[in-house]
Design a protein around this motif. Structure first.
Motif, short mmCIF file in Angstrom:
data_model
loop_
_atom_site.label_atom_id
_atom_site.label_comp_id
_atom_site.label_asym_id
_atom_site.label_seq_id
_atom_site.Cartn_x
_atom_site.Cartn_y
_atom_site.Cartn_z
N GLU A 1 1.41 -1.36 0.07
CA GLU A 1 0.21 -0.13 0.17
C GLU A 1 0.11 1.36 0.23
N GLY A 2 2.12 1.18 0.19
CA GLY A 2 3.10 2.14 0.43
C GLY A 2 3.30 2.85 -1.22
N PRO B 1 5.98 3.21 -3.57
CA PRO B 1 6.63 2.17 -4.48
C PRO B 1 7.99 2.69 -4.57
N LEU B 2 8.64 3.96 -3.97
CA LEU B 2 10.53 3.87 -4.25
C LEU B 2 10.42 4.43 -3.05
N VAL B 3 9.47 4.84 -2.01
CA VAL B 3 9.85 4.90 -0.87
C VAL B 3 9.98 3.32 -0.24
N GLU B 4 9.35 2.50 -0.21
CA GLU B 4 9.34 1.74 0.60
C GLU B 4 10.48 0.28 -0.41
N ILE B 5 10.71 0.28 -1.15
CA ILE B 5 11.99 -0.09 -1.90
C ILE B 5 13.12 0.00 -1.44
N MET B 6 13.60 1.60 -1.82
CA MET B 6 14.50 2.16 -0.80
C MET B 6 14.41 1.80 0.36
N GLY B 7 13.64 1.99 1.60
CA GLY B 7 13.49 1.58 3.08
C GLY B 7 13.78 -0.22 3.19
N TYR B 8 13.63 -0.38 2.41
CA TYR B 8 13.76 -2.00 2.48
C TYR B 8 15.76 -2.05 1.95
N VAL B 9 15.84 -1.77 0.97
CA VAL B 9 17.47 -1.62 0.29
C VAL B 9 17.85 -1.21 1.75
N HIS B 10 17.92 0.46 2.55
CA HIS B 10 17.99 0.52 3.75
C HIS B 10 18.58 -0.32 5.01
N LEU C 1 5.96 -5.91 -6.63
CA LEU C 1 7.30 -5.34 -7.44
C LEU C 1 6.59 -4.66 -9.51
N GLN C 2 6.16 -6.10 -9.63
CA GLN C 2 5.34 -6.82 -10.70
C GLN C 2 4.59 -5.27 -11.11
N HIS C 3 3.96 -5.71 -9.92
CA HIS C 3 2.46 -4.54 -10.27
C HIS C 3 2.51 -3.22 -10.39
N TRP C 4 3.57 -2.45 -9.32
CA TRP C 4 3.98 -1.60 -9.83
C TRP C 4 4.82 -1.25 -10.80
N MET C 5 5.25 -1.88 -11.09
CA MET C 5 5.36 -2.34 -13.23
C MET C 5 4.53 -1.61 -13.80
N ASP C 6 4.02 -2.04 -13.87
CA ASP C 6 2.66 -2.12 -14.53
C ASP C 6 2.28 -0.74 -14.87
N GLN C 7 1.53 0.24 -13.69
CA GLN C 7 1.68 0.79 -13.21
C GLN C 7 2.05 2.35 -13.40
N GLY C 8 3.95 1.42 -13.48
CA GLY C 8 3.93 2.64 -14.53
C GLY C 8 5.04 3.68 -12.86
N LYS C 9 4.98 2.79 -11.92
CA LYS C 9 5.52 3.99 -10.49
C LYS C 9 6.90 3.72 -11.01
N ILE C 10 7.10 2.38 -11.65
CA ILE C 10 8.86 1.99 -11.47
C ILE C 10 9.03 1.51 -12.26
N ALA C 11 10.45 2.18 -12.65
CA ALA C 11 11.07 1.01 -13.78
C ALA C 11 10.87 -0.15 -14.63
N PRO C 12 10.06 -0.71 -15.34
CA PRO C 12 10.19 -1.96 -16.05
C PRO C 12 11.47 -3.07 -15.65
N MET C 13 11.63 -3.87 -15.00
CA MET C 13 13.04 -4.94 -15.18
C MET C 13 12.50 -6.55 -14.19
N PRO C 14 13.11 -7.90 -14.20
CA PRO C 14 12.58 -8.68 -13.77
C PRO C 14 13.11 -8.09 -12.19
#
Lengths: 201, 201
Positions: free
Chosen positions: B80-81, B83-92, B138-151
């Motif tokens: 629900e968050g 996308p970029l915040v969630e992923i970068m949060g996970y990285v950190h 992640l795939q859903h976020w990519m389909d929505q165009g919220k983040i760049a597409p990749m596997p």
DNA sequence: GTCTATACTCTGATAGAC
DNA sequence: GTCTATCAGAGTATAGAC
């Protein structure tokens, strides 16, 4: 062997090193036994010790061979070349090596994980010297605006990390991907995409 | 201990596990001895075997604890968050864990490197299930165009690989960087830059 | 609960016949 | 050069006193 003479000596010596690479890369130095190596090599245990003075000598022989192979692709990065071509070439070559020589990659990983007791000097010497030289080249390309700015040494770490991951964590990668995947083919495409986006000026 | 009862039992059990983590993460399972663990723990060798039935039982206890800790930060990635915040949060968070729990990271790396003999089932089960679920997000976020597409799964591999590298290859990282560096602080900044460029839609 | 002493196995390495 | 036999030490685990 310091100076293998006959063909049979060379052949047995190579057989032993190949078997040892199998075993050491899978179990680490202390986790491996001469019995295991002897069985894989198809030779008796005393025969191993006829060719090498000790278990440690076999391990050291493998590590010595390893380092040169390891550094070659980085050495090949040409300061006169086109920056993006040179860097992407390095990424792909490094991944090919992980695919074709996974045992060597794991042997190296085992050694570093355990504090690099037998290879630290080489890392602080030859490896650091080479990395410093290549970082200067990368920095120059960044200053010229040919590639995006970032800390060059961490770019190199990223290349090492991402390419070696597919060899060292192969079991995990395959378990998570499930059947019907070609990890290295997918990695090749993904890392191409990743580094092109990262480096785009 | 299946059911530690008294406080002294709990305390000694914890002391042993902490000492064992020190030793196993540095030398691997077979490279470690009960003598080493006993010395670090400040207990006698038979006393260790009073709390755990065998060397392997100590190792298994550590691995069981490990997996949950390992999966928690990925679980926290919220569909629900932003996308970029969630992923970068996970990285950190993942990098923080590498910095604060390097022994656990190396224990896990040792296990995977050696073919995951004691943890493969968990990887094929819990880990794969969780990764599959997060990949769908992640795939859903990519389909929505919220983040760049990749596997998506390779994006997760990249996060694991890059963050764990600074813990598992710490010796090499420090040797190549030389003195006067803070590897994890630099890694935090660099990985932030790397993943933002990679994910930019 | 913790220790000393010890049983037993595995492993690296050597001796010596062939 | 290769083998069988074997030693010496390390390592896991147990017995039994305290």
């Amino acid at each position: 062997m310091a100076q293998p003479k006959t063909r049979i000596q060379q052949k047995n010596s190579d057989t032993i090193l190949d078997a040892a690479l199998d075993v050491f890369s899978a179990s680490g130095f202390r986790g491996s036994t001469l019995d295991q190596i002897a069985e894989v090599a198809g030779l008796s245990k005393p025969n191993l010790l006829y060719y090498f003075p000790s278990k440690e000598a076999i391990h050291t022989a493998l590590l010595s061979e390893l380092l040169d192979t390891w550094l070659d692709p980085l050495r090949a990065m040409d300061p006169e070349g086109e920056p993006l071509v040179e860097i992407m070439g390095y990424v792909h070559r490094k991944l090919e090596i992980s695919r074709d020589y996974p045992r060597e990659s794991r042997l190296f990983a085992n050694e570093i994980l355990q504090g690099a007791p037998r290879i630290l000097a080489a890392i602080e010497g030859d490896l650091k010297t080479l990395v410093d030289a290549k970082c200067a080249i990368l920095q120059h390309w960044m200053d010229q605006g040919k590639i995006a700015p970032m800390p060059p040494v961490h770019l190199i770490f990223a290349i090492w990390s991402l390419t070696q991951h597919y060899a060292d964590f192969d079991v995990q990668v395959r378990a998570v991907l499930g059947p019907g995947h070609d990890p290295f083919a997918e990695a090749d495409a993904f890392l191409d995409l990743l580094f092109r986006r990262l480096l785009a000026a």
